[in-house]
Design a protein around this motif. Structure first.
Motif, mmCIF file in Angstrom:
data_model
loop_
_atom_site.group_PDB
_atom_site.id
_atom_site.type_symbol
_atom_site.label_atom_id
_atom_site.label_comp_id
_atom_site.label_asym_id
_atom_site.label_seq_id
_atom_site.Cartn_x
_atom_site.Cartn_y
_atom_site.Cartn_z
ATOM 1 N N UNK A 158 -22.439 -38.490 -58.373
ATOM 2 C CA UNK A 158 -23.368 -39.522 -57.913
ATOM 3 C C UNK A 158 -24.751 -38.931 -57.671
ATOM 4 N N UNK A 159 -24.813 -37.755 -57.049
ATOM 5 C CA UNK A 159 -26.108 -37.090 -56.827
ATOM 6 C C UNK A 159 -26.798 -36.805 -58.165
ATOM 7 N N UNK A 160 -26.027 -36.368 -59.147
ATOM 8 C CA UNK A 160 -26.583 -36.090 -60.475
ATOM 9 C C UNK A 160 -27.159 -37.363 -61.085
ATOM 10 N N UNK A 161 -26.422 -38.453 -60.987
ATOM 11 C CA UNK A 161 -26.884 -39.724 -61.545
ATOM 12 C C UNK A 161 -28.146 -40.209 -60.827
ATOM 13 N N UNK A 162 -28.196 -40.044 -59.523
ATOM 14 C CA UNK A 162 -29.389 -40.449 -58.769
ATOM 15 C C UNK A 162 -30.606 -39.623 -59.168
ATOM 16 N N UNK A 163 -30.400 -38.307 -59.293
ATOM 17 C CA UNK A 163 -31.515 -37.437 -59.718
ATOM 18 C C UNK A 163 -32.012 -37.857 -61.102
ATOM 19 N N UNK A 164 -31.084 -38.153 -61.993
ATOM 20 C CA UNK A 164 -31.453 -38.567 -63.342
ATOM 21 C C UNK A 164 -32.240 -39.870 -63.307
ATOM 22 N N UNK A 165 -31.817 -40.815 -62.491
ATOM 23 C CA UNK A 165 -32.521 -42.093 -62.376
ATOM 24 C C UNK A 165 -33.921 -41.894 -61.800
ATOM 25 N N UNK A 166 -34.050 -41.013 -60.818
ATOM 26 C CA UNK A 166 -35.362 -40.738 -60.226
ATOM 27 C C UNK A 166 -36.288 -40.098 -61.242
ATOM 28 N N UNK A 167 -35.747 -39.180 -62.040
ATOM 29 C CA UNK A 167 -36.553 -38.498 -63.046
ATOM 30 C C UNK A 167 -37.107 -39.464 -64.095
#
Length: 76
Positions: free
Chosen positions: A65-74
């Motif tokens: 989930x953290x990875x997906x959030x970081x990707x969305x923010x990027x």
């Protein structure tokens, strides 16, 4: 999770609604190390404090989930 621990968390989350706006704001500052956004509703202060309490006791976001959030923010 033990039933007792679940009850304790539920009681702590329920008790958040008894806090004053000033107390909830102080919790926000302690958790996020900044003032809450101007005009934020009391309900959001309660939900933010509840999420933090639960994440602290039960664990926060999963690695995925953290990875997906970081990707969305990027992408923003």
């Amino acid at each position: 999770m033990a039933m007792r621990a679940k009850f304790d968390i539920q009681a702590e989350v329920a008790a958040l609604s008894d806090l004053s706006r000033e107390e909830l704001t102080a919790q926000w500052v302690r958790i996020y190390r900044c003032a809450p956004p101007k005009g934020v509703r009391r309900e959001l202060l309660i939900r933010a404090a509840a999420w933090h309490l639960q994440a602290k006791r039960l664990g926060g976001f999963s690695t995925e989930t953290r990875r997906m959030l970081r990707s969305a923010i990027d992408r923003v």
